[in-house]
Design an enzyme around this catalytic site. Structure first.
Site, PDB file in Angstrom:
ATOM      1  N   GLN A   1      62.745  53.388  16.442  1.00 13.59           N
ATOM      2  CA  GLN A   1      61.645  53.085  15.525  1.00 13.59           C
ATOM      3  C   GLN A   1      62.037  51.941  14.592  1.00 13.59           C
ATOM      4  OE1 GLN A   1      60.337  55.228  11.959  1.00 13.59           O
ATOM      5  NE2 GLN A   1      58.453  55.741  13.047  1.00 13.59           N
TER       6      GLN A   1
ATOM      7  N   HIS B   1      56.938  50.960  13.302  1.00 15.19           N
ATOM      8  CA  HIS B   1      56.555  51.785  12.143  1.00 15.19           C
ATOM      9  C   HIS B   1      55.509  51.010  11.335  1.00 15.19           C
ATOM     10  CE1 HIS B   1      56.539  54.524   8.915  1.00 15.19           C
ATOM     11  NE2 HIS B   1      57.822  54.838   8.842  1.00 15.19           N
TER      12      HIS B   1
ATOM     13  N   HIS C   1      52.731  55.084   6.405  1.00 18.94           N
ATOM     14  CA  HIS C   1      53.349  55.607   5.183  1.00 18.94           C
ATOM     15  C   HIS C   1      53.660  54.585   4.102  1.00 18.94           C
ATOM     16  CE1 HIS C   1      54.627  59.469   7.443  1.00 18.94           C
ATOM     17  NE2 HIS C   1      53.491  59.642   6.786  1.00 18.94           N
TER      18      HIS C   1
ATOM     19  N   TYR D   1      54.758  51.506   4.213  1.00 19.10           N
ATOM     20  CA  TYR D   1      55.789  50.496   4.417  1.00 19.10           C
ATOM     21  C   TYR D   1      55.117  49.169   4.786  1.00 19.10           C
ATOM     22  CZ  TYR D   1      58.890  54.452   3.959  1.00 19.10           C
ATOM     23  OH  TYR D   1      59.544  55.554   3.461  1.00 19.10           O
TER      24      TYR D   1
END
Length: 403
Positions: free
Chosen positions: A106, A183, A186, A188
């Site tokens: 990831q 990713h 969330h 980021y």
């Protein structure tokens, strides 16, 4: 002991990309701070992932892994940007493959929630789509470090895409990974670009939905050409308000934003570039915390209507164990859904066998998640087994680089 899940779709094979998994339980990413100080995978990580690959044909997704120094930095998080990292990860993927299982790396880029102190130490800026802080506390920390957040230039964005992400993807293949998971969840960096709460740009990477999603789709297109779409996946969290994301409070509804992204991914699939899977975070979870039932907002059903490929759903599927009614409903509802577990995989290295047979799950210990020693990491045993170890000794055992 209760009735296991062996007869559910959870234990039927599923094809992901060009590989066939023996079951649909996946080890979802768990940030655990057990890499060496230079971000090289460690001896502790080798045991950790190897133990959780014990059921052949499983899919393990690594903890979020930095693609470059400017993508971070947090201490003792693994990287994938240099040869030493590659060789360290290769020892882990070899161990996972030796047990007949598969592994995804990831890719992580923190953006505005990076460590201003560590970045400053490495001569790097705290960067973000727009010069906005997650919170008043993060603003104070950045200012105290003399590293205030600043917006990326378009040239820097191109560099991140065509240098950082591409280099990391090539390295991941050299390290033996079967898949790369982007990713984009969330709060980021990539999620920061997608959502208007954190993207107030007026150039080619901000404003309209098409422009806010541009960086994500450019990365998908580049890496599809670099390693093959069948080895590529992406993680999304449409409803997460973690780290200052505002989700449904935005003027642009998350369904509008994420429908556009998923539609674009499906268009690419229709044209022969089908991603391995789409990873979705259920609204029952916000980052590393559960959401109170009364506070849950939204549903990912709209994505499942748009996306025709494999899906990995993660987020508190153990709250109603041992009945697992929600898990059964989701995994038996179609023939393409995998279920991700993270916290209970930490405390149950043989989680897949326990789910299959209906064996009791060992509770996880949240206070031990983010330590930088071996206690609470490789000190959990398979069902019916007991490990012999000295807790004080394991608390002093720090990660050692594999290279």
């Amino acid at each position: 002991m209760t009735v296991g899940l062996e007869q559910s779709n959870l234990f039927k094979p599923i094809t992901i990309g060009k590989n066939t998994l023996d079951q649909r339980v996946a080890f979802a990413p768990t940030t655990r701070f057990r890499a060496a100080d230079d971000h090289t995978p460690s001896d502790l990580m080798l045991q950790y992932y190897s133990d959780r690959a014990q059921a052949p044909g499983s899919l393990l997704i690594t903890e979020a892994t930095f693609i470059s120094p400017r993508a971070g930095l947090y201490p003792n998080i693994p990287g994938i940007w240099n040869e030493k990292h590659v060789q360290g990860w290769k020892k882990i993927t070899d161990a996972v493959h030796a047990k007949g299982s598969y592994m995804a790396c990831q890719f992580w880029f923190l953006g505005r929630v990076g460590s201003p102190e560590l970045l400053k130490k490495h001569g790097l800026d705290l960067i973000s789509p727009s010069a906005l802080y997650e919170s008043e506390e993060s603003k104070k920390a950045a200012e105290a470090a003399g590293n205030p957040v600043r917006a990326l230039t378009e040239k820097e964005i191109k560099g991140i895409i065509y240098e950082d992400y591409k280099n990391a993807a090539i390295n991941a293949m050299e390290a033996g990974f079967d898949y790369v998971e982007i990713h984009s969840a969330h709060g980021y960096m990539l999620d920061q670009f997608l959502q208007p709460a954190t993207n107030q740009r007026t150039d080619n990477y901000g404003g309209s939905i098409e422009k806010r999603a541009r960086i994500v789709l450019e990365i998908i297109d580049l890496l599809s050409d670099t390693i093959g779409a069948e080895k590529l996946a992406i993680r999304l969290s449409p409803w997460a308000k973690f780290q200052g994301m505002k989700a449904e409070q935005d003027t642009v509804h998350p369904i509008t934003t994420f429908s556009y992204v998923v539609n674009e991914l499906q268009k690419r699939a229709n044209n022969g570039k089908q991603l391995a899977y789409l990873s979705l975070v259920e609204p029952r979870v916000q980052g590393n915390l559960d959401v109170n039932t009364s506070d849950i907002v939204g549903s990912n059903d709209f994505i499942k209507k748009l996306w025709k490929g494999a899906i990995l759903q993660s987020g508190n599927y153990t709250y109603d164990s041992p009945e697992f009614k929600l898990l059964k409903a989701d995994v038996n509802g179609d023939n393409r859904t995998m279920i991700g577990f993270s916290r209970y995989f930490t405390s149950n290295p043989d989680l897949i066998d326990r789910l299959k047979k209906g064996l009791e799950l060992t509770p996880y210990v949240r206070s031990l998640f983010y330590a930088t020693n071996n206690y609470g990491y490789n000190t959990f045993a398979n069902y019916g087994k007991e490990l012999q170890f000295d807790p004080k000794k394991e608390e002093k055992r720090r990660p050692v680089s594999l290279i």
